[in-house]
Design a protein around this motif. Structure first.
Motif, PDB file in Angstrom:
ATOM      1  N   ASP A  61     -26.151  64.173   5.183  1.00 44.64           N
ATOM      2  CA  ASP A  61     -26.496  62.775   4.617  1.00 44.64           C
ATOM      3  C   ASP A  61     -27.470  62.357   5.128  1.00 44.64           C
ATOM      4  O   ASP A  61     -28.380  61.728   4.473  1.00 44.64           O
ATOM      5  N   TYR A  62     -27.751  62.495   6.477  1.00 42.03           N
ATOM      6  CA  TYR A  62     -29.131  61.749   7.303  1.00 42.03           C
ATOM      7  C   TYR A  62     -30.388  62.528   6.497  1.00 42.03           C
ATOM      8  O   TYR A  62     -31.268  62.027   6.210  1.00 42.03           O
ATOM      9  N   PHE A  63     -30.101  64.007   6.241  1.00 47.75           N
ATOM     10  CA  PHE A  63     -31.364  64.388   5.817  1.00 47.75           C
ATOM     11  C   PHE A  63     -31.616  64.002   4.245  1.00 47.75           C
ATOM     12  O   PHE A  63     -32.730  63.784   3.917  1.00 47.75           O
ATOM     13  N   ASN A  64     -30.606  63.817   3.387  1.00 42.47           N
ATOM     14  CA  ASN A  64     -30.693  63.409   2.118  1.00 42.47           C
ATOM     15  C   ASN A  64     -31.120  62.154   2.026  1.00 42.47           C
ATOM     16  O   ASN A  64     -32.024  61.626   1.063  1.00 42.47           O
ATOM     17  N   GLN A  65     -30.891  61.215   3.079  1.00 41.83           N
ATOM     18  CA  GLN A  65     -31.405  59.929   3.067  1.00 41.83           C
ATOM     19  C   GLN A  65     -33.012  59.688   3.419  1.00 41.83           C
ATOM     20  O   GLN A  65     -33.666  58.783   3.420  1.00 41.83           O
ATOM     21  N   MET A  66     -33.409  60.884   3.917  1.00 38.27           N
ATOM     22  CA  MET A  66     -34.727  60.566   4.593  1.00 38.27           C
ATOM     23  C   MET A  66     -35.966  60.355   3.502  1.00 38.27           C
ATOM     24  O   MET A  66     -35.978  60.816   2.553  1.00 38.27           O
ATOM     25  N   PRO A  67     -36.843  59.412   3.720  1.00 36.14           N
ATOM     26  CA  PRO A  67     -37.975  59.149   3.039  1.00 36.14           C
ATOM     27  C   PRO A  67     -38.969  59.942   2.669  1.00 36.14           C
ATOM     28  O   PRO A  67     -39.525  60.262   1.722  1.00 36.14           O
ATOM     29  N   LEU A  68     -39.052  60.752   3.805  1.00 32.26           N
ATOM     30  CA  LEU A  68     -39.765  61.667   4.037  1.00 32.26           C
ATOM     31  C   LEU A  68     -39.670  62.697   5.106  1.00 32.26           C
ATOM     32  O   LEU A  68     -39.383  62.528   6.290  1.00 32.26           O
ATOM     33  N   ARG A  69     -39.633  64.167   4.461  1.00 27.40           N
ATOM     34  CA  ARG A  69     -39.212  65.051   5.508  1.00 27.40           C
ATOM     35  C   ARG A  69     -40.431  66.038   6.100  1.00 27.40           C
ATOM     36  O   ARG A  69     -41.207  66.287   4.865  1.00 27.40           O
ATOM     37  N   ASN A  70     -40.383  66.585   6.922  1.00 27.69           N
ATOM     38  CA  ASN A  70     -41.429  67.738   7.515  1.00 27.69           C
ATOM     39  C   ASN A  70     -40.527  68.850   7.499  1.00 27.69           C
ATOM     40  O   ASN A  70     -39.349  69.249   7.243  1.00 27.69           O
ATOM     41  N   VAL A  71     -41.468  70.033   7.912  1.00 26.71           N
ATOM     42  CA  VAL A  71     -40.906  71.331   8.112  1.00 26.71           C
ATOM     43  C   VAL A  71     -39.693  71.342   9.021  1.00 26.71           C
ATOM     44  O   VAL A  71     -38.674  72.289   8.698  1.00 26.71           O
ATOM     45  N   VAL A  72     -39.815  70.488  10.179  1.00 30.72           N
ATOM     46  CA  VAL A  72     -38.952  70.683  11.024  1.00 30.72           C
ATOM     47  C   VAL A  72     -37.474  70.210  10.586  1.00 30.72           C
ATOM     48  O   VAL A  72     -36.342  70.610  10.944  1.00 30.72           O
ATOM     49  N   SER A  73     -37.468  69.051   9.636  1.00 29.76           N
ATOM     50  CA  SER A  73     -36.359  68.511   8.971  1.00 29.76           C
ATOM     51  C   SER A  73     -35.713  69.645   8.226  1.00 29.76           C
ATOM     52  O   SER A  73     -34.466  69.821   8.459  1.00 29.76           O
ATOM     53  N   TRP A  74     -36.586  70.254   7.743  1.00 38.39           N
ATOM     54  CA  TRP A  74     -35.825  71.446   6.651  1.00 38.39           C
ATOM     55  C   TRP A  74     -35.186  72.489   7.494  1.00 38.39           C
ATOM     56  O   TRP A  74     -34.180  73.248   7.504  1.00 38.39           O
ATOM     57  N   ASN A  75     -36.099  73.018   8.469  1.00 37.01           N
ATOM     58  CA  ASN A  75     -35.633  74.001   9.309  1.00 37.01           C
ATOM     59  C   ASN A  75     -34.418  73.809  10.249  1.00 37.01           C
ATOM     60  O   ASN A  75     -33.616  74.796  10.428  1.00 37.01           O
ATOM     61  N   MET A  76     -34.167  72.431  10.501  1.00 35.74           N
ATOM     62  CA  MET A  76     -33.004  72.171  11.315  1.00 35.74           C
ATOM     63  C   MET A  76     -31.632  72.257  10.503  1.00 35.74           C
ATOM     64  O   MET A  76     -30.693  72.852  10.801  1.00 35.74           O
ATOM     65  N   MET A  77     -31.906  71.832   9.149  1.00 36.40           N
ATOM     66  CA  MET A  77     -30.726  72.372   8.344  1.00 36.40           C
ATOM     67  C   MET A  77     -30.511  73.626   7.873  1.00 36.40           C
ATOM     68  O   MET A  77     -29.409  74.108   7.849  1.00 36.40           O
ATOM     69  N   LEU A  78     -31.518  74.295   7.647  1.00 35.28           N
ATOM     70  CA  LEU A  78     -31.534  75.805   7.355  1.00 35.28           C
ATOM     71  C   LEU A  78     -31.001  76.373   8.535  1.00 35.28           C
ATOM     72  O   LEU A  78     -29.890  77.310   8.403  1.00 35.28           O
ATOM     73  N   ALA A  79     -31.161  76.271   9.905  1.00 37.70           N
ATOM     74  CA  ALA A  79     -30.658  76.805  11.070  1.00 37.70           C
ATOM     75  C   ALA A  79     -29.192  76.407  11.223  1.00 37.70           C
ATOM     76  O   ALA A  79     -28.181  77.217  11.508  1.00 37.70           O
TER      77      ALA A  79
END
Length: 642
Positions: A305-323
Motif C-alpha cells: 500500500d505504501y509502495f503504491n502511494q509513493m509519488p516517486l519511486r527509486n530503484v531501492v523502492s522496487w528492490n525492497m518490494m521484489l525482495a
C-alpha cells in the motif's frame, strides 16, 4: 704522401668547446614562456620578497588549463625558472591541480616535499584528496609523516577532515589522539570540529562521549542535532533520540527520517507511522523507511500500500518490494511486479533487482523467463558480481539446465562457497551424483573451504543416487577433516540414505546416537523406508515414536497403514483407520503445479472419505506389487523353459 691523424684528445677538446659555445649562445637568448608578456604583471612585493600574485595571472591560468602530465611539467618548469614555485598561492594551486586525480596524488606529495614552507591549506588539500579517493590510511600517514613531521600548524579545516578519517576507519584510538590535538591547538569550540567529533564518537559506539561534546558546545546548528539524534538511533537508544528530537526548535527531512528509521529498527511501526503522518514534506527515503519497516515484520499488504502511494519511486523502492515477495515465497507476484517495473520505466533495474527476479524464476522453474533475464543482463551493461552470477547459475541449476549453469560457473572470475554449493546441488537434484561429487572434489582442491551447507548438498546427492559408501565417506570427511559438527540436516540425509538402501537398523542406530534431539523428519524418513522395504516390526516402532513427536500429523498413520497393507495385515489397517477417525485426522487434498508456457495449472484430488480411500489405495498398491511379481516370475519361467 702520408696521412696525418689528429690525436683523440684534441678531437674531444674541439667538440667540448663547440658544445660550450652553442650552449652559451642559447643561454644568451630570452627563455621561452608559456604566456605572453603583459603590461600589468605584478610589481608589488610581499614580506617574503615574493611578488603578489592574483588568480588572473597567466601562469596560474595556464596551470588550470593543463590537460596532460606533459603540459603540467612545462608549466611547473616555468614556475621554477621564474622563481614563483615557492609562492604560497602558486604552491596551493599546483597541489590542488595534482590532487584532482587519484593518479597524481603521489606527485602532489612529491611537490609538497619540495616546498620550503608548506601551509595548512596544502596539507588539507592532500589529506582531503586521499579521503575522496577512499584511501583514509594514506591520509592518516600523510598527516603524521608530513604535516606533523614538518611542523605545519593546522587550521580549523584540518581537524574535521582528520576526524572524518578516524571515523571512516573506525579507529577510536586515533580519534582520541585527534581530539587531544584539537584541545591542544584551541579548536574545541569550533562548530565544525565539534560536529565531526560527535559523529566520530557515535560511529565508534561511545555515544556518551558524543553527548558530552554536544552539551559542552556554546552553540549548535541543525547538523549538530541531526548527528546526535542519528548517533542515538544507530546505537539503539531510540527513546533518548526521541527526547532530543522533541527538543529541536528546527527540523528537516533528515531529522524525521532518522527517527522513523529508529522506530523501524526496533519494530515499533505504530510510532514510525505516527511520525510519518506528521511529516509536512516527505522524500523517497521517508517512504522507503516505511516500506522497509513493514517488510521486516512480514506485512506484505501494508508495505505494498505504501509502495503504491509513493509519488516517486527509486530503484531501492522496487528492490525492497521484489525482495519482500521472494522472502514471502510469492514468486509469481515478484515477477508481475518486475514486469510493471520494466513497463513503468521509473527506475532502471540493477544487480539487486535481477537477483530477486532470478530467485523467483528458480523457484517457479521458469527457465524461459530466466533466460530472458539473462539476455537483459547481457544487454544492460551490468557487470555481474558474485551474488548475481550465483543467482543466475542457481536458476539454471534448479530449472534443470546444468550445461548453462556450468557455463555461468566457468565464466565467474571469483566464486563464493554458495556458487560451488549451487553447482553440487544442481547435479544432485537432477540425478547426476557422480558429477556432484566431482565438483565437490574440485572444490576441495582449489575452491573455498566447504561449509555445512556444502555437505548437505553432497549427502543429498548421494542419497538420491543410493551411493552409500560415498555418503559415509563424505560424512566422515566432514566430521574428521573439516571439524564440522553434524546438524539435523546431515543426519537426515544419512538416515534417508541408509534406509533407502535397506539398512534400517543402521538408520535407527544413527538416530539413537545423535547428540541433539532427533526431529520428526528423521523418523519420517526411516518410517518411509520401512514401508518401502516392508519392515512392519521396525515400522511400527518408528511410527509410534513419530506419533509421539507429531500427534496431529496424519502422515505416520497413513505410512503405517500402507506398511500393514503391504503385508496383508488388514485388521491392523482397520485399527489404524479407527485411530485416525477417533482423533479427527484427515489427509489434506493432494495438489500438483504444472507449468505450460506462461500459464500455471493446479489440479486437486478431492478427499471426501479419506480413511476409506487410504485403505483402498493401500490394497491396490499391494495388489499391483503382487501382479508385478507374478508377471516377473512368469516371464522368467518362460525364458528358462525356452
Amino acid at each position: 704522401m702520408g696521412v696525418r691523424f689528429k690525436p683523440r684528445g684534441h678531437l674531444s677538446s674541439s667538440l667540448s668547446i663547440d658544445n660550450f659555445l652553442k650552449s652559451h649562445k642559447n643561454l644568451s637568448k630570452t627563455p621561452p614562456k608559456l604566456w605572453p608578456d603583459i603590461q600589468h604583471d605584478p610589481t608589488e612585493i610581499d614580506y617574503q620578497g615574493l611578488p603578489i600574485l592574483k588568480l588572473s595571472h597567466p601562469i596560474l591560468q595556464a596551470l588550470e588549463s593543463c590537460s596532460s602530465v606533459r603540459h603540467f611539467n612545462q608549466v611547473h618548469t616555468q614556475l621554477i625558472i621564474s622563481a614563483l614555485f615557492q609562492h604560497s598561492l602558486v604552491a596551493s594551486r599546483v597541489v590542488k591541480k595534482l590532487c584532482s586525480s587519484s593518479l597524481t596524488v603521489s606527485h602532489a606529495v612529491y611537490v609538497f616535499d619540495c616546498l620550503d614552507e608548506p601551509d595548512a591549506f596544502v596539507c588539507n588539500t592532500i589529506i582531503r584528496s586521499y579521503v575522496n579517493f577512499n584511501d583514509p590510511f594514506s591520509a592518516l600517514r600523510f598527516y603524521y609523516g608530513r604535516m606533523v613531521g614538518k611542523w605545519v600548524l593546522p587550521n580549523h579545516y584540518t581537524f574535521p577532515i582528520l576526524i572524518k578519517v578516524c571515523a571512516e576507519i573506525g579507529s577510536l584510538r586515533e580519534g582520541e589522539k585527534a581530539h587531544a590535538r584539537v584541545v591542544q591547538f584551541g579548536f574545541e569550540s569550533d562548530l565544525f570540529v565539534r560536529n565531526s567529533l560527535i559523529h566520530l564518537y557515535s560511529v565508534c559506539g561511545r555515544i556518551w562521549d558524543a553527548r558530552m561534546v554536544f552539551d559542552a558546545g556554546p552553540d549548535w546548528d541543525l547538523v549538530s542535532w541531526n548527528t546526535m539524534i542519528d548517533g542515538y538511533v544507530k546505537n539503539g537508544e531510540v527513546g533518548v533520540a526521541r527526547e532530543l528530537f522533541d527538543e529541536m526548535y528546527e527540523r528537516d527531512v533528515f531529522s524525521w527520517n532518522s527517527m522513523i528509521s529508529g522506530y523501524v529498527g526496533i519494530g515499533d511501526m505504530e510510532a514510525a507511522k505516527g511520525l510519518f503522518e506528521r511529516m509536512k514534506i516527505r522524500d523517497v527515503v521517508s517512504w522507503n523507511c516505511m516500506i522497509d519497516g513493514y517488510a521486516r515484520i512480514g506485512n506484505v499488504s501494508v508495505a505494498r500500500d505504501y509502495f503504491n502511494q509513493m509519488p516517486l519511486r527509486n530503484v531501492v523502492s522496487w528492490n525492497m518490494m521484489l525482495a519482500l515477495y521472494v522472502r514471502s515465497k510469492d514468486y509469481s507476484e515478484c515477477l508481475r511486479l518486475f514486469d510493471s517495473m520494466i513497463e513503468d520505466g521509473e527506475a532502471k533495474p540493477n544487480e539487486a533487482t535481477l537477483v530477486s527476479v532470478l530467485t523467483a524464476c528458480a523457484n517457479l522453474g521458469s527457465l524461459e523467463r530466466g533466460k530472458w533475464v539473462h539476455s537483459c543482463l547481457k544487454n544492460s551493461g551490468i557487470k555481474p558480481d558474485v551474488l548475481l552470477s550465483t543467482a543466475l547459475l542457481t536458476m539454471y541449476a534448479k530449472c534443470g539446465d546444468m550445461d548453462l549453469a556450468r557455463d555461468v560457473f566457468d565464466e565467474m572470475p571469483i566464486r563464493s562457497v554458495v556458487s560451488w554449493n549451487s553447482m553440487i546441488m544442481g547435479y544432485g537434484i537432477h540425478g547426476n551424483a557422480e558429477k556432484a561429487i566431482e565438483v565437490f572434489m574440485e572444490m576441495v582442491k582449489r575452491g573455498p573451504m566447504p561449509n555445512d551447507a556444502t555437505f548437505v548438498c553432497v549427502l543429498s546427492a548421494c542419497t538420491h543416487a543410493g551411493m552409500v559408501l560415498e555418503g559415509w565417506w563424505c560424512f566422515d570427511l566432514m566430521c574428521r577433516v573439516y571439524k564440522i559438527e553434524p546438524k539435523v540436516e546431515h543426519y537426515g540425509c544419512m538416515v534417508d540414505l541408509l534406509a533407502r538402501a535397506g539398512l534400517m537398523k543402521d538408520s535407527e542406530e544413527l538416530i539413537s546416537k545423535m547428540p541433539m534431539e532427533s526431529g520428526a523428519a528423521l523418523w519420517g524418513a526411516l518410517l518411509s523406508a520401512c514401508r518401502t522395504h516392508s519392515n512392519s516390526e521396525l515400522g511400527e516402532i518408528v511410527a509410534k515414536r513419530l506419533i509421539e513427536l507429531e500427534p496431529r500429523d496424519v502422515g505416520p498413520y497413513v505410512l503405517l497403514s500402507n506398511i500393514y497393507a503391504a503385508e496383508g495385515k488388514w485388521n491392523d489397517v482397520e485399527h489404524v483407520r479407527k485411530l485416525m477417525k477417533e482423533k479427527g485426522l484427515q489427509k489434506a487434498a493432494g495438489s500438483s503445479l504444472v507449468q505450460f508456457g506462461e500459464f500455471n495449472s493446479e489440479s486437486f484430488v478431492g478427499n471426501d472419505s479419506v480413511h476409506t480411500k487410504s485403505m483402498v489405495y493401500s490394497m491396490l498398491s499391494e495388489m499391483g506389487a503382487q501382479m508385478k511379481l507374478s508377471c516377473g516370475d512368469s516371464n522368467m519361467a518362460s525364458k528358462l523353459g525356452a
